[in-house]
Design a protein around this motif. Structure first.
Motif, PDB file in Angstrom:
ATOM      1  N   ASN A 149       0.852  -1.230  -0.033  1.00  0.00           N
ATOM      2  CA  ASN A 149       0.129   0.043  -0.134  1.00  0.00           C
ATOM      3  C   ASN A 149       0.912   1.393   0.022  1.00  0.00           C
ATOM      4  O   ASN A 149       0.421   2.187  -0.615  1.00  0.00           O
ATOM      5  CB  ASN A 149      -0.994  -0.006   1.306  1.00  0.00           C
ATOM      6  CG  ASN A 149      -0.302  -0.188   2.480  1.00  0.00           C
ATOM      7  OD1 ASN A 149       0.744  -0.862   2.749  1.00  0.00           O
ATOM      8  ND2 ASN A 149      -0.808   0.616   3.521  1.00  0.00           N
ATOM      9  N   TRP A 150       1.918   1.506   0.671  1.00  0.00           N
ATOM     10  CA  TRP A 150       3.127   2.287   0.745  1.00  0.00           C
ATOM     11  C   TRP A 150       4.423   1.639   0.537  1.00  0.00           C
ATOM     12  O   TRP A 150       4.991   1.505   1.669  1.00  0.00           O
ATOM     13  CB  TRP A 150       2.757   3.113   2.096  1.00  0.00           C
ATOM     14  CG  TRP A 150       1.846   4.272   2.150  1.00  0.00           C
ATOM     15  CD1 TRP A 150       0.443   4.253   2.437  1.00  0.00           C
ATOM     16  CD2 TRP A 150       1.999   5.671   1.955  1.00  0.00           C
ATOM     17  NE1 TRP A 150      -0.168   5.232   2.356  1.00  0.00           N
ATOM     18  CE2 TRP A 150       0.706   6.185   2.158  1.00  0.00           C
ATOM     19  CE3 TRP A 150       2.820   6.677   1.473  1.00  0.00           C
ATOM     20  CZ2 TRP A 150       0.269   7.488   1.749  1.00  0.00           C
ATOM     21  CZ3 TRP A 150       2.892   7.957   1.215  1.00  0.00           C
ATOM     22  CH2 TRP A 150       1.518   8.267   1.431  1.00  0.00           C
ATOM     23  N   ASN A 153       7.545   3.334   1.557  1.00  0.00           N
ATOM     24  CA  ASN A 153       7.621   3.609   3.064  1.00  0.00           C
ATOM     25  C   ASN A 153       7.865   2.446   3.966  1.00  0.00           C
ATOM     26  O   ASN A 153       8.765   2.452   4.833  1.00  0.00           O
ATOM     27  CB  ASN A 153       6.034   4.061   3.398  1.00  0.00           C
ATOM     28  CG  ASN A 153       6.203   4.697   4.994  1.00  0.00           C
ATOM     29  OD1 ASN A 153       7.112   5.221   5.475  1.00  0.00           O
ATOM     30  ND2 ASN A 153       4.951   3.900   5.592  1.00  0.00           N
ATOM     31  N   GLN A 154       7.298   1.171   3.787  1.00  0.00           N
ATOM     32  CA  GLN A 154       7.626   0.114   4.573  1.00  0.00           C
ATOM     33  C   GLN A 154       8.838  -0.660   4.506  1.00  0.00           C
ATOM     34  O   GLN A 154       9.501  -0.977   5.303  1.00  0.00           O
ATOM     35  CB  GLN A 154       6.351  -0.983   4.282  1.00  0.00           C
ATOM     36  CG  GLN A 154       5.103  -0.593   4.924  1.00  0.00           C
ATOM     37  CD  GLN A 154       4.025  -0.031   3.914  1.00  0.00           C
ATOM     38  OE1 GLN A 154       3.861  -0.251   3.017  1.00  0.00           O
ATOM     39  NE2 GLN A 154       3.146   0.848   4.806  1.00  0.00           N
ATOM     40  N   SER A 280      -4.454   3.383   3.637  1.00  0.00           N
ATOM     41  CA  SER A 280      -3.197   3.644   4.519  1.00  0.00           C
ATOM     42  C   SER A 280      -3.736   3.163   6.014  1.00  0.00           C
ATOM     43  O   SER A 280      -4.825   3.169   6.316  1.00  0.00           O
ATOM     44  CB  SER A 280      -3.075   4.977   4.663  1.00  0.00           C
ATOM     45  OG  SER A 280      -2.664   5.553   3.465  1.00  0.00           O
ATOM     46  N   CYS A 281      -2.772   2.235   6.441  1.00  0.00           N
ATOM     47  CA  CYS A 281      -3.179   1.622   7.745  1.00  0.00           C
ATOM     48  C   CYS A 281      -3.492   2.497   8.866  1.00  0.00           C
ATOM     49  O   CYS A 281      -4.387   2.392  10.032  1.00  0.00           O
ATOM     50  CB  CYS A 281      -2.132   0.671   8.153  1.00  0.00           C
ATOM     51  SG  CYS A 281      -0.495   1.287   8.377  1.00  0.00           S
ATOM     52  N   ASN A 282      -3.129   3.931   8.626  1.00  0.00           N
ATOM     53  CA  ASN A 282      -3.305   4.781   9.717  1.00  0.00           C
ATOM     54  C   ASN A 282      -4.287   5.717   9.334  1.00  0.00           C
ATOM     55  O   ASN A 282      -4.647   6.945   9.986  1.00  0.00           O
ATOM     56  CB  ASN A 282      -2.051   5.436  10.254  1.00  0.00           C
ATOM     57  CG  ASN A 282      -1.440   6.506   8.689  1.00  0.00           C
ATOM     58  OD1 ASN A 282      -1.823   6.214   7.864  1.00  0.00           O
ATOM     59  ND2 ASN A 282      -0.336   7.233   9.102  1.00  0.00           N
ATOM     60  N   PHE A 446       6.801   5.225  14.845  1.00  0.00           N
ATOM     61  CA  PHE A 446       5.446   4.851  13.972  1.00  0.00           C
ATOM     62  C   PHE A 446       5.237   3.332  14.577  1.00  0.00           C
ATOM     63  O   PHE A 446       6.172   2.398  14.084  1.00  0.00           O
ATOM     64  CB  PHE A 446       5.616   4.926  12.661  1.00  0.00           C
ATOM     65  CG  PHE A 446       4.559   4.810  11.910  1.00  0.00           C
ATOM     66  CD1 PHE A 446       3.314   5.796  11.974  1.00  0.00           C
ATOM     67  CD2 PHE A 446       3.985   3.564  11.647  1.00  0.00           C
ATOM     68  CE1 PHE A 446       1.977   5.451  11.074  1.00  0.00           C
ATOM     69  CE2 PHE A 446       2.762   3.221  10.908  1.00  0.00           C
ATOM     70  CZ  PHE A 446       1.953   4.038  10.422  1.00  0.00           C
ATOM     71  N   TRP A 458      11.115   3.894  12.498  1.00  0.00           N
ATOM     72  CA  TRP A 458      11.197   5.251  12.039  1.00  0.00           C
ATOM     73  C   TRP A 458      12.379   5.736  13.099  1.00  0.00           C
ATOM     74  O   TRP A 458      12.330   5.683  14.331  1.00  0.00           O
ATOM     75  CB  TRP A 458      10.047   6.146  12.053  1.00  0.00           C
ATOM     76  CG  TRP A 458       8.943   5.746  11.007  1.00  0.00           C
ATOM     77  CD1 TRP A 458       8.758   4.420  10.536  1.00  0.00           C
ATOM     78  CD2 TRP A 458       8.023   6.719  10.553  1.00  0.00           C
ATOM     79  NE1 TRP A 458       7.674   4.475   9.630  1.00  0.00           N
ATOM     80  CE2 TRP A 458       7.058   5.909   9.755  1.00  0.00           C
ATOM     81  CE3 TRP A 458       7.756   8.064  10.463  1.00  0.00           C
ATOM     82  CZ2 TRP A 458       5.936   6.621   8.820  1.00  0.00           C
ATOM     83  CZ3 TRP A 458       6.751   8.720   9.836  1.00  0.00           C
ATOM     84  CH2 TRP A 458       5.923   7.835   8.918  1.00  0.00           C
TER      85      TRP A 458
HETATM   86  O1  LIG Z   1      -0.030   3.655   7.761  1.00  0.00           O
HETATM   87  S1  LIG Z   1       0.785   3.622   6.773  1.00  0.00           S
HETATM   88  O2  LIG Z   1       0.210   3.148   5.488  1.00  0.00           O
HETATM   89  O3  LIG Z   1       2.105   2.702   6.886  1.00  0.00           O
HETATM   90  C1  LIG Z   1       1.631   5.038   6.484  1.00  0.00           C
HETATM   91  C2  LIG Z   1       1.843   5.531   5.153  1.00  0.00           C
HETATM   92  C3  LIG Z   1       2.696   6.656   4.953  1.00  0.00           C
HETATM   93  C4  LIG Z   1       3.145   7.393   5.910  1.00  0.00           C
HETATM   94  C5  LIG Z   1       3.922   8.681   5.520  1.00  0.00           C
HETATM   95  O4  LIG Z   1       3.250   9.548   5.607  1.00  0.00           O
HETATM   96  C6  LIG Z   1       2.798   6.863   7.276  1.00  0.00           C
HETATM   97  C7  LIG Z   1       2.262   5.738   7.292  1.00  0.00           C
END
Ligand SMILES: O=S(=O)(O)c1ccc(CO)cc1
Ligand SMILES: NC(=O)c1ccc[n+]([C@@H]2O[C@H](COP(=O)([O-])OP(=O)(O)OC[C@H]3O[C@@H](n4cnc5c(N)ncnc54)[C@H](O)[C@@H]3O)[C@@H](O)[C@H]2O)c1
Length: 478
Positions: A149-150, A153-154, A280-282, A446, A458
């Motif tokens: 999904n990102w 980022n991951q 996005s998980c958040n 995070f 992070w």
């Molecule tokens: O919650 S997540 O989908 O892992 C996520 C994606 C992007 C970012 C950067 O802003 C933070 C969390």
């Protein structure tokens, strides 16, 4: 020409020794097949782990200065080939081009810089007590299992600290985000990392992912993905007592008090819930609104939600693209249907594709009002552009509803009263809390509470995952 993705093991691009079913790379914007991913088997996982194991002895003994220089080189390659990365992400999972360029790809250099900055002040060696010298040593071979999904980022929030601390890695990215992972392997190669320090292979979670989690020569697993898969990984890893870091799902609450600037708060809440097409998980997917402004908030959400533009990922601007794959499209349709059946008030959206989209996994941005926290759509992670709005009467009830979830990844509080903001933030059972829309920087931790996970990634927090603390006791009086 069709793209073909193979493995990067021991510094070489190779095909699987134990080929599994070939995975078609489908462009989610038009459902056309654009390439194939070769999927491996258990023996491919073993080859990758063996390469990482062989490389560990040498790489773990390099100096921090050498590893910082290598990581800085990786950053430079990433920045030079940045546009390729943004395009790869947009193609493989459908992120709109501006989101892919400004946010998704940006996580790569972002996490590298944060890890490098953290290393400047991190006490890799210190005194732990009168007799003890504390040394931080790399934990060993790390399996990094990541979602789509990102994707950058991951991957980079794991890879940057792993490489910096002297670990060697096996990356198993999602087969639904193979192109960005392939570029990461190219970048690592170009940066000049020794063979075997970084290895990457594709494969099914239950086969290759599970094998990495079980493998006796893997010292830790850093997993990001669904809670169900995270539990499987932890079970598979338990037999070898390896460290398991889990970054899992979420169902984050967004508390809107009546004293907030309502128009901007609701606009931001809708935008954040729909960002990345809700994947996005958040994402703040449960919006809790104080009763005096509830009807007004609903009207504003319907107005802003209707303005959200669904578009092909190539379209510039603040738009939302398709979902990443058919499986996700079907899941989101099912949840929208469940929301309607459960009696929630459908404000905008609903089942089916938006007008004008016959091909592609596009969905209608959907907002439900009058949701109660016991409804399935309020409890389960939907992972699509579906926002649930609920009403509350008191601060205490808002906190109770927000915390009444198996998840605890993120939370959001909106109020013009700074004392209340801090009071509420401190009672929310979530790993991150955003007050009045303030976002997270790469230096801050995070991760989640409860079934959202057990790790903190992070910046300097990410370094901890990849470190073993060793205490060397000796007579310091001489
Ligand atoms: O919650 S997540 O989908 O892992 C996520 C994606 C992007 C970012 C950067 O802003 C933070 C969390
Ligand atoms: N907390 C976080 O930081 C965070 C960030 C992004 C995504 N997520 C979560 O990820 C999910 C979406 O991603 P997804 O659909 O790729 O998740 P997923 O769990 O299906 O897959 C994630 C990764 O795990 C692998 N996998 C699946 N089953 C496995 C098993 N039994 N053993 C080992 N590996 C296995 C997959 O192949 C993939 O590489 C959502 O639930 C989302 O909330 C969490």
């Amino acid at each position: 020409m069709l793209i073909s993705c193979n493995f990067y093991i021991d510094g070489q691009w190779i095909d699987p020794v134990e080929p599994g079913p070939v995975h078609a790379i489908v462009n989610p914007a038009d459902e056309k097949i654009i390439g194939t991913v070769l999927m491996g088997g258990k023996n491919d996982a073993h080859a990758a782990v063996d390469a990482a194991r062989r490389a560990f002895d040498g790489y773990s003994q390099t100096s921090l200065a050498e590893r910082r220089a290598l990581l800085a080189r990786l950053q430079a390659v990433f920045e030079r080939r940045y546009t390729e990365m943004a395009q790869a992400i947009s193609t493989e999972m459908g992120a709109p081009c501006d989101l892919a360029y400004d946010s998704q790809a940006e996580c790569g250099p972002g996490h590298i810089k944060a890890a490098l900055a953290a290393a400047e002040s991190f006490a890799f060696e210190s005194r732990s007590g009168p007799n003890g010298d504390l040394v931080c040593e790399p934990i060993g071979v790390c399996a990094l299992i990541t979602p789509w999904n990102w994707p950058i980022n991951q991957i980079m929030s794991k890879l940057a600290p792993a490489l910096l601390t002297g670990c060697t890695v096996v990356l198993k990215p999602s087969e639904f985000a193979p192109l960005s992972a392939r570029l990461v392997a190219e970048f690592v190669h170009e940066a000049g990392y020794p063979s075997g320090v970084f290895n990457m292979l594709y494969g099914d979670g239950p086969v290759v992912g599970n094998e990495l989690a079980e493998h006796p020569l893997v010292d830790m697993v850093s997993f990001t993905g669904s809670t169900a898969a995270g539990i499987s990984v932890a079970k598979a890893a338990a037999g070898t007592v390896k460290r398991v870091v889990q970054e899992l799902g979420g169902k984050s609450a967004n508390i809107v008090f009546a004293d907030t600037d309502l128009a901007s708060t609701i606009r931001r809440g809708v935008r954040q819930a729909f960002n990345n097409t809700g994947q996005s998980c958040n994402a703040p997917t449960r919006m809790l609104v104080e009763r005096p402004v509830y009807e007004q908030a609903i009207a504003l959400a319907a107005e802003y939600g209707a303005q959200v533009q669904v578009a092909h990922p190539s379209q510039r601007g603040d738009v939302i693209g398709p979902l990443a794959m058919k499986r996700q499209f079907d899941t989101v349709q099912r949840y929208i249907g469940l929301g309607i059946q459960s009696g929630a008030r459908l404000l905008i959206g609903g089942e089916g594709k938006p007008e004008g989209f016959s091909a592609g996994y596009f969905v209608r941005p959907t907002i439900f009002a009058d949701v109660t926290n016991d409804m399935v759509i309020a409890r389960e992670e939907i992972f699509g552009p579906v926002l649930c709005m609920m009403v509350f009467d008191t601060e205490e009830v808002a906190i109770r509803i927000a915390n009444d979830s198996p998840f605890g990844l993120a939370a959001y509080v909106n109020t013009s009263d700074p004392v209340r903001a801090q009071r509420v933030a401190r009672r929310l059972r979530a790993g991150t809390v955003s007050v009045n829309g303030v976002g997270q920087d790469y230096a801050s931790p995070f991760g989640g509470f409860k079934q959202s996970g057990n790790g903190r990634e992070w910046g300097r927090f990410g370094l901890h995952d990849y470190i073993e603390f060793k205490c060397i006791n000796s007579d310091h009086s001489q």
